[in-house]
Structures are given as C-alpha cells and as structure tokens.
Design an enzyme around this catalytic site. Structure first.
Site, PDB file in Angstrom:
ATOM      1  N   TRP A  44      -3.135  -2.714  -1.146  1.00 49.84           N
ATOM      2  CA  TRP A  44      -2.349  -4.004  -1.580  1.00 49.84           C
ATOM      3  C   TRP A  44      -3.967  -4.982  -0.479  1.00 49.84           C
ATOM      4  O   TRP A  44      -2.802  -4.541   0.944  1.00 49.84           O
ATOM      5  CB  TRP A  44      -1.504  -3.831  -1.343  1.00 49.84           C
ATOM      6  CG  TRP A  44      -0.790  -5.761  -2.143  1.00 49.84           C
ATOM      7  CD1 TRP A  44      -0.736  -6.105  -2.872  1.00 49.84           C
ATOM      8  CD2 TRP A  44      -0.907  -6.373  -0.851  1.00 49.84           C
ATOM      9  NE1 TRP A  44       0.027  -7.513  -3.468  1.00 49.84           N
ATOM     10  CE2 TRP A  44      -0.493  -7.848  -2.074  1.00 49.84           C
ATOM     11  CE3 TRP A  44      -0.309  -7.157   0.635  1.00 49.84           C
ATOM     12  CZ2 TRP A  44      -0.154  -9.260  -1.260  1.00 49.84           C
ATOM     13  CZ3 TRP A  44      -1.006  -8.225   0.247  1.00 49.84           C
ATOM     14  CH2 TRP A  44      -0.698  -9.630  -0.299  1.00 49.84           C
TER      15      TRP A  44
ATOM     16  N   GLU B  12      16.279 -17.437  -9.875  1.00 51.71           N
ATOM     17  CA  GLU B  12      16.257 -15.457  -9.769  1.00 51.71           C
ATOM     18  C   GLU B  12      15.665 -16.038 -11.383  1.00 51.71           C
ATOM     19  O   GLU B  12      14.502 -15.395 -12.117  1.00 51.71           O
ATOM     20  CB  GLU B  12      17.235 -14.836 -10.364  1.00 51.71           C
ATOM     21  CG  GLU B  12      17.109 -13.376 -10.505  1.00 51.71           C
ATOM     22  CD  GLU B  12      16.651 -12.901  -9.650  1.00 51.71           C
ATOM     23  OE1 GLU B  12      15.866 -12.934  -8.611  1.00 51.71           O
ATOM     24  OE2 GLU B  12      15.784 -11.463  -9.695  1.00 51.71           O
TER      25      GLU B  12
ATOM     26  N   HIS C 284      17.907 -36.436 -10.183  1.00 44.83           N
ATOM     27  CA  HIS C 284      17.325 -36.717  -9.224  1.00 44.83           C
ATOM     28  C   HIS C 284      15.816 -36.306  -8.867  1.00 44.83           C
ATOM     29  O   HIS C 284      15.047 -36.582  -7.736  1.00 44.83           O
ATOM     30  CB  HIS C 284      17.876 -36.753  -7.577  1.00 44.83           C
ATOM     31  CG  HIS C 284      19.027 -36.360  -7.255  1.00 44.83           C
ATOM     32  ND1 HIS C 284      19.040 -38.474  -7.460  1.00 44.83           N
ATOM     33  CD2 HIS C 284      20.053 -35.671  -7.662  1.00 44.83           C
ATOM     34  CE1 HIS C 284      20.524 -38.003  -7.303  1.00 44.83           C
ATOM     35  NE2 HIS C 284      21.216 -36.897  -7.556  1.00 44.83           N
TER      36      HIS C 284
ATOM     37  N   LYS D   2      11.904 -15.248 -11.421  1.00 43.54           N
ATOM     38  CA  LYS D   2      11.341 -13.239 -12.309  1.00 43.54           C
ATOM     39  C   LYS D   2      10.085 -14.052 -14.027  1.00 43.54           C
ATOM     40  O   LYS D   2       8.891 -13.762 -14.057  1.00 43.54           O
ATOM     41  CB  LYS D   2      12.350 -13.310 -14.126  1.00 43.54           C
ATOM     42  CG  LYS D   2      13.747 -12.222 -13.480  1.00 43.54           C
ATOM     43  CD  LYS D   2      13.317 -10.573 -12.814  1.00 43.54           C
ATOM     44  CE  LYS D   2      12.854 -11.009 -11.609  1.00 43.54           C
ATOM     45  NZ  LYS D   2      13.337 -10.634  -9.726  1.00 43.54           N
TER      46      LYS D   2
ATOM     47  N   CYS E  97       1.131  -1.173  -0.169  1.00 42.87           N
ATOM     48  CA  CYS E  97      -0.112   0.325   0.021  1.00 42.87           C
ATOM     49  C   CYS E  97       0.598   1.283   0.428  1.00 42.87           C
ATOM     50  O   CYS E  97       1.565   0.879   0.397  1.00 42.87           O
ATOM     51  CB  CYS E  97      -0.598  -0.096   1.418  1.00 42.87           C
ATOM     52  SG  CYS E  97      -1.697  -0.780   1.393  1.00 42.87           S
TER      53      CYS E  97
ATOM     54  N   ASN F 286      -1.978   2.033   6.592  1.00 42.26           N
ATOM     55  CA  ASN F 286      -0.121   0.638   5.797  1.00 42.26           C
ATOM     56  C   ASN F 286      -0.414   0.170   7.203  1.00 42.26           C
ATOM     57  O   ASN F 286      -0.256   0.162   8.067  1.00 42.26           O
ATOM     58  CB  ASN F 286       0.434   1.520   5.303  1.00 42.26           C
ATOM     59  CG  ASN F 286       0.349   2.086   3.800  1.00 42.26           C
ATOM     60  OD1 ASN F 286       0.005   1.899   3.104  1.00 42.26           O
ATOM     61  ND2 ASN F 286       1.371   2.066   3.137  1.00 42.26           N
ATOM     62  N   GLY F 287      -0.097  -1.394   6.859  1.00 40.00           N
ATOM     63  CA  GLY F 287      -0.241  -1.929   8.045  1.00 40.00           C
ATOM     64  C   GLY F 287      -1.112  -3.338   8.344  1.00 40.00           C
ATOM     65  O   GLY F 287      -2.146  -3.845   7.719  1.00 40.00           O
TER      66      GLY F 287
ATOM     67  N   ARG G 164       3.047   0.044  -4.591  1.00 35.76           N
ATOM     68  CA  ARG G 164       2.795  -0.504  -4.029  1.00 35.76           C
ATOM     69  C   ARG G 164       2.289  -1.513  -3.448  1.00 35.76           C
ATOM     70  O   ARG G 164       1.760  -2.225  -2.664  1.00 35.76           O
ATOM     71  CB  ARG G 164       3.090   0.499  -2.746  1.00 35.76           C
ATOM     72  CG  ARG G 164       4.608   1.480  -2.633  1.00 35.76           C
ATOM     73  CD  ARG G 164       5.208   1.140  -1.664  1.00 35.76           C
ATOM     74  NE  ARG G 164       4.448   1.007  -0.172  1.00 35.76           N
ATOM     75  CZ  ARG G 164       5.045   0.177   0.629  1.00 35.76           C
ATOM     76  NH1 ARG G 164       6.922   0.563   1.261  1.00 35.76           N
ATOM     77  NH2 ARG G 164       4.837   0.245   1.547  1.00 35.76           N
TER      78      ARG G 164
ATOM     79  N   GLU H 215       6.976 -14.930 -11.901  1.00 32.81           N
ATOM     80  CA  GLU H 215       6.498 -13.314 -10.770  1.00 32.81           C
ATOM     81  C   GLU H 215       5.274 -12.779 -12.087  1.00 32.81           C
ATOM     82  O   GLU H 215       4.594 -11.978 -11.829  1.00 32.81           O
ATOM     83  CB  GLU H 215       7.927 -11.909 -10.604  1.00 32.81           C
ATOM     84  CG  GLU H 215       7.587 -12.912  -9.837  1.00 32.81           C
ATOM     85  CD  GLU H 215       9.388 -11.774  -8.583  1.00 32.81           C
ATOM     86  OE1 GLU H 215       9.284 -11.110  -7.614  1.00 32.81           O
ATOM     87  OE2 GLU H 215       9.908 -10.995  -9.637  1.00 32.81           O
TER      88      GLU H 215
ATOM     89  N   LYS I 288       5.401  -4.256  -4.816  1.00 28.45           N
ATOM     90  CA  LYS I 288       7.193  -4.170  -4.140  1.00 28.45           C
ATOM     91  C   LYS I 288       7.437  -5.244  -2.797  1.00 28.45           C
ATOM     92  O   LYS I 288       8.564  -5.226  -3.143  1.00 28.45           O
ATOM     93  CB  LYS I 288       7.222  -2.552  -5.104  1.00 28.45           C
ATOM     94  CG  LYS I 288       8.831  -1.586  -4.718  1.00 28.45           C
ATOM     95  CD  LYS I 288       9.532  -2.745  -6.414  1.00 28.45           C
ATOM     96  CE  LYS I 288      10.738  -2.876  -5.842  1.00 28.45           C
ATOM     97  NZ  LYS I 288      11.406  -3.848  -7.202  1.00 28.45           N
TER      98      LYS I 288
HETATM   99  C1  G6P Z   1       8.090  -8.781  -2.736  1.00 31.00           C
HETATM  100  C2  G6P Z   1       8.334  -8.074  -4.367  1.00 31.00           C
HETATM  101  C3  G6P Z   1      10.445  -9.156  -4.698  1.00 31.00           C
HETATM  102  C4  G6P Z   1      11.560  -8.545  -3.934  1.00 31.00           C
HETATM  103  C5  G6P Z   1      11.392  -9.070  -2.329  1.00 31.00           C
HETATM  104  C6  G6P Z   1      11.545  -8.463  -1.114  1.00 31.00           C
HETATM  105  O1  G6P Z   1       8.425  -9.617  -3.148  1.00 31.00           O
HETATM  106  O2  G6P Z   1       8.012  -8.093  -5.405  1.00 31.00           O
HETATM  107  O3  G6P Z   1      10.998  -7.725  -6.130  1.00 31.00           O
HETATM  108  O4  G6P Z   1      12.520  -9.336  -3.935  1.00 31.00           O
HETATM  109  O5  G6P Z   1       9.586  -8.531  -1.848  1.00 31.00           O
HETATM  110  O6  G6P Z   1      12.025  -7.466  -1.020  1.00 31.00           O
HETATM  111  P1  G6P Z   1      13.258  -6.651  -0.668  1.00 31.00           P
HETATM  112  O7  G6P Z   1      13.215  -4.646  -1.193  1.00 31.00           O
HETATM  113  O8  G6P Z   1      13.338  -7.540   1.094  1.00 31.00           O
HETATM  114  O9  G6P Z   1      14.669  -6.580  -1.345  1.00 31.00           O
END
Ligand code: G6P
Length: 621
Positions: free
Chosen positions: A74, A494, A517, A498, A2, A100-101, A27, A501, A616
């Site tokens: 969010w 990674e 395995h 990606k 948020c 937020n929270g 956010r 996501e 994010k």
């Molecule tokens: C969320 C984001 C990711 C990020 C992760 C950790 O899941 O969508 O892109 O890698 O948080 O975030 P940070 O700010 O701790 O790197």
C-alpha cells in the site's frame, strides 16, 4: 498497511509466500513481490497491481528454493510501480528487504548513501535499509566464507540503530543462505511456528492455514528464522529475549470466502454468529452478572472513574459514538468520544481518575495506539476493545475485551462493528451493575434482549432481496444523504461511510435534527435520502424530517419497523426491520445499510473487498 510474509521450511517457498500474500491482500494491493533463496542464489519477482499479476509472473518465471520473503504493498513513498514494489535490493543485489511502516529519516540516510556512490532504483524509503544492511554485511564478511547467522543479525541490528520511524522488516541475504531476519518497531510482526517450518508475518491470517502457533514480537525485538527454529533478540542489546507462544483462536476456514462472492458479503451474513460468539459466556441472566474476565479493572476503579473517553478511527469510531448514548443512559457517567488522530495531538484533560477505551478491530491502527499511549502517559487507566489477540493495542492496554468475531478480511468493516457494539453493550451493563445506576429488572431485560439480538440481526438479513432492488434503482445516484437520530445517528454515519468506502459515491451522514441547518438545501430528486427510522422515542421527530424531505421532491429510502403504515405512506422504498426494543435497534439497523452499500458497489463494478486507496488496518499516521 502492506502485508509481509516470510517462509523457511521444506516446501517451495514461492508457493507458500504467494498463498500467504493472498490472505493478506486486504492489507495493501497496489503491487507485490517475492524474493527466494535457492542456496546462495537470490532472486526476485515483482509486479504492479493485484497479486494475480505476480501469480502470472511466477508461473511464467518460477523461483525455486525453500526460503523467502514476500510483500503486498500500500504505497506511501513512491507511486505503485515495479521499481517501488518490495522486496528492495541493495547495490550488490545480495540483500533484499520487505518493509511495512515509514522510515522518517530516509532522506538523510539516502543522501549519505548517495554521497558514498550508491545508486537508487526506487523512490521508496525502504531501499535505504537494503543498502545499509548490505554495507554492514560487507564490513563483516570474511573472504570466501558464508556469513554466520549471528553476523547477519548484527548487521541488521547496526542498521536498525540508524533508522528513525516505524517498521516491520523481513530481510534475507545471499551471504547467509537459509536465514531470515525480522525486526519490529511500532508495526505488527509475528513468527509462526509450524512442523519443521517457520513463518514471518505481519498478520495472523497469512499463516492460519499452516499453523495456529504464533509468537508476537514486541517493539524492539528481532527474530532469526532458520531450519533450526526461531530465536528472538533485543535490537537494543543484541541479547536473546523470550516471548510466549500464543495459540491463535481463529479457525482457518473463517479466513476463506466459503462460497460467497466477496468476503464482505460473507462477513455481513456472519453477523448473527459473530454476535453469539461475542456474547458467549459473558452474560449470566440468572445471577444478573456480566463476565468480562480480562477487563482488569477493580470494582472500586469502575465506581470511581470520573469520565470515560473513547478513542477510535473509522467504523470503530462510530461504535464509540453509539457507546456514548449507552454509557450516559445506563452507567450515568460522562463519556467523550474522540477521533484518535485528533486526540493524540490535543492536550486532553485526562488523568488517573479517567478510563480511556480504545476501540479497534485490528488493534494496530497507528493513531489509536498513539492515543492510548498518550492517555497512559497522563496516568489514565486504559482498556482495548479489539478483535486481534496479541495485537499492539491488546498488549499495551491495561484491560482488554476481545470481540471474538473471527478474522475480518473485507476492508470495509461489518461484523467487527457489530461485535464492537455488542461488547460496548456488555461494558455499559457491567458498569451499570457495579455503579447500581440501572434497576436490576431493567438490566435483566437488556440481557434478555442481547441474547435475542442474533435472531433480530438474522431477521434483518432477510431484507437482502429488497436491498438488491433498491440498489438497482439508485446505483447511478452520485450523492446520498443518510439521516438518523439519537441511537441511530451513529448508524447513519456508518451507513454513509460504508457507501463511500466501497462504491466511491459521495455520502454524508447527519443527525436528522440538523437537516434544517444546511443539508436541506441539497434536497432534490437526485439526492436520495436514506433514513434510519425504526420505532423509538425520536421516531416522530425523524418522520417530520422525512416529510420535509418529501415535500421538497426528495426521494426517501427508509429503514423502518415492520408494519409502519406512516412510513409506507411516505415512500415505497422501505427496508423492513423486525419489531425490536429501541436499545437494540442500532445493531440491527446497520445490516440493511451494509447490504445496500454492498449491492450498489457490486452494480457499479467496484472491487468490494479491496476498495481503491484504502487499507484494512492503517498502521502509519
Ligand atoms: C481503516 C479501515 C476501516 C476501519 C478503520 C479503523 O480505515 O478501512 O474499516 O474502521 O481503519 O480500524 P481499526 O482496526 O482500528 O478498527
């Protein structure tokens, strides 16, 4: 998660708020709203879905006034809907709140309010705050006189004492025109100081286009914003507190798309520059020295650490996995890498002789913060690697290293990852120098390689046309397997992250040695296998694995070193990387995987910068 924006100044508040929310949409983006005070008249506009809908609503039904608060959501409690969108009102409609929270005791508070006859409009935890502040104001209000700002602050303070959980809050009331009260507990909140205008924001990008002067609130701080300026108070005592003003190092243009279709694509292409910025001033090849000024660890401490533990989430965790190889190889120190949400609830054997490193782009990930607090309680020395100056992790850790990659807006992390990797290279070199665990000529060579890294990453970006062609060939596939080994194993993970996501395709990352395995049972022509197979000491091993895939009718997409004829004999689908030292390969090999995921997602019509259900920075557990 948020985003919050608040504004007090001379301009049309709803324009400023909407502009700030647009910059925070990464956010959270399932609904949004603003509330504006026009003298004592308080009005709200809210809408479900992307911010664009709120924009349309405000054009149809504008709000006049110079003071207001806004929110992009969010969802945690209650599905995305107009009633559940913030701001939330109290029963009188004279108090509104953005939050937020998570308020953990909201059910009990709600039951109490309902017993007093209060009717609720939403399913959110936030609404209780509006009602409680409304009641606290009613107790303080004198007939026909406006509420003094101090009384408004006290009413909020009284409410805070009843809340359990986490919050960043922005509150306005028709009873105290011209004033915003903010408060923070374990969710980021800052105040922006402009020219006769003041802002409240959950994140710096919201205010960057208007000011670069910010005051970050500490946990337990309250802020009172009015046209006279900003005052900060302790929520516990009600007494004024002083916090220093920080100059935000980010250029506002960095938070714009600059002609790119998506922030993510821009950020992928920014990587050579981001790596240069991250390296700037930190390597002295002539003297063979690494400068990490804010590390705040003495040479003795570095030499004496028993173990290094890295805690992180998501993409940052993958950077941590890579660091383990570097730390073991170069520093010759034991290194554990832990998912922060697991670490915080374990009973890790950690103590004063350990270093715990948190990696986090935002510096606000709730689990990573909790993990570092846990380590601190056990007496460990802590170090934050993050991109956001003034963030919680940045402030709470003993030492810190900024990644300096500029604001990252795309929800899927790209340039933040590369710059984290570079900081980890620097940290491992620094440790190796102090511990004398790597011969100086080797250190010098790695330093030179690091200075060359932006060039290799630039070369890797040239494979974009090939990633587009491959995306066209494979974007209908429903599953992908990513393989890598040794330094390239975290890159395979990674790459898989990606893809899932942003394109919502199922993708798994595996160390290629594990293929036999289990995952080999999945191989057929409908399961493309993406292999990170550049030259290095395990190259032959991974090639054998790929032959096993090909022998079972699997289709291989390889990331390989320019001129590798063994790979081109195996598959026509190759993304060619420059010839580079093995140790630098991970930072380069991630680039084609980012580009491929991006173009697959675009072809599938996905919302690349704001993928469904993601946020994010994950500031709640
Ligand atoms: C969320 C984001 C990711 C990020 C992760 C950790 O899941 O969508 O892109 O890698 O948080 O975030 P940070 O700010 O701790 O790197």
């Amino acid at each position: 998660m948020c985003g919050i924006v608040g504004y007090v100044g001379g301009e049309d508040a709803s324009d400023v708020l909407l502009d700030g929310l647009k910059r925070l949409e990464y956010r959270g983006y399932d609904s949004a709203g603003v509330a504006v005070l026009n003298g004592p008249v308080l009005d709200i506009r809210r809408s479900v879905g992307k911010l664009h809908n709120l924009d349309v609503l405000l054009k149809k039904s504008p709000l006049a006034g110079h003071v207001g608060i806004g929110h992009t959501r969010w969802a945690t409690h209650g599905r995305p809907s107009e009633e559940n969108a913030h701001p939330h009102r109290d029963a009188s409609g004279r108090v509104v709140v953005v939050h937020n929270g998570i308020i953990e005791n909201y059910s009990a508070l709600k039951a109490g309010l309902q017993a007093r006859g209060v009717k609720f409009e939403s399913q959110t935890d936030t609404e209780v705050i509006a009602h409680l502040v409304g009641e606290a104001i009613a107790r303080r209000k004198k007939k026909d006189a406006p509420l003094a700002p101090e009384d408004f602050l006290e009413a909020v303070r009284e409410t805070l004492s009843e809340l359990k959980g986490t919050y960043a809050l922005g509150i306005i009331t028709a009873d105290c025109p011209g004033v915003i009260v903010g408060a923070r507990r374990e969710c980021p909140l800052l105040v922006g100081i402009g020219e006769k205008e003041y802002f409240l924001a959950s994140d710096a990008p919201a205010i960057l286009s208007r000011t670069r002067h910010a005051v970050f609130l500490n946990d337990g701080d309250m802020a009172l914003l009015s046209s006279d300026g900003v005052k900060l108070f302790s929520a516990e005592t009600g007494l004024p507190v002083e916090r220093k003003t920080t100059h935000l190092p980010w250029d506002p243009l960095q938070a714009e798309k600059a002609g790119y279709r998506h922030f993510m694509l821009k950020e992928i292409h920014e990587q050579p520059r981001a790596i240069e910025d991250c390296l700037r001033g930190r390597l002295n090849v002539d003297e063979i020295r690494v400068h990490l000024d804010t590390l705040r660890l003495s040479e003795e401490q570095i030499k004496a650490f028993r173990k290094i533990t890295i805690v992180a989430c998501g993409t940052s965790y993958h950077a941590g996995l890579l660091a383990r190889y570097l730390i073991e190889k170069w520093v010759k120190a034991p290194c554990d890498v832990e998912i922060a949400s697991e670490y915080r609830y374990r009973d890790p054997l950690v103590g004063p002789e350990d270093l715990v490193v948190a990696i986090s782009q935002s510096g606000e990930t709730a689990d990573t913060i909790a993990a570092i607090r846990h380590a601190k309680e056990k007496g460990a020395r802590t170090l934050a690697i993050c991109n956001v100056i003034g963030s919680t992790l940045y402030r709470e850790s003993h030492g810190k290293i900024l990644t300096h990659c500029g604001p990252e807006i795309g929800v899927a992390s790209t340039k933040a990852f590369s710059s984290q990797v570079v900081v980890l290279y620097l940290l491992a070199l620094y440790g190796a120098l102090l511990r004398g665990s790597l011969p100086r000529p080797d250190v010098e060579k790695i330093m030179q390689n690091l200075l060359h890294l932006p060039h290799w990453v630039g070369e890797a970006l040239k494979c974009e046309p090939a990633t587009i062609a491959l995306a066209k060939k494979y974007f209908h596939s429903r599953n992908f397997l990513f393989l890598g080994r040794n330094l390239n194993y975290p890159i395979a993970l990674e790459g898989a992250l990606k893809l899932k996501e942003i394109s919502y395709i199922h993708a798994e990352g595996y160390p290629s040695g594990e293929l036999k395995h289990g995952p080999i049972a999945l191989i057929d022509e409908d399961m493309p296998v993406i292999a990170v197979a550049t030259q290095g000491r395990v190259y032959d091993k991974i090639l054998t694995n790929l032959e096993e895939v090909a022998a079972r009718g699997g289709r291989v997409i390889a990331v390989a070193t320019q001129g590798d004829t063994r790979i081109s004999a195996l598959t026509p689908d190759v993304l060619w990387m420059p010839d580079m030292p093995e140790s630098m390969a991970p930072a380069v090999n991630v680039v084609p995987l980012q580009l491929l995921s991006y173009h697959i997602a675009v072809l599938r019509g996905c919302d690349v910068d704001q993928p469904r259900n993601l946020a994010k920075s994950v500031t709640v557990e």
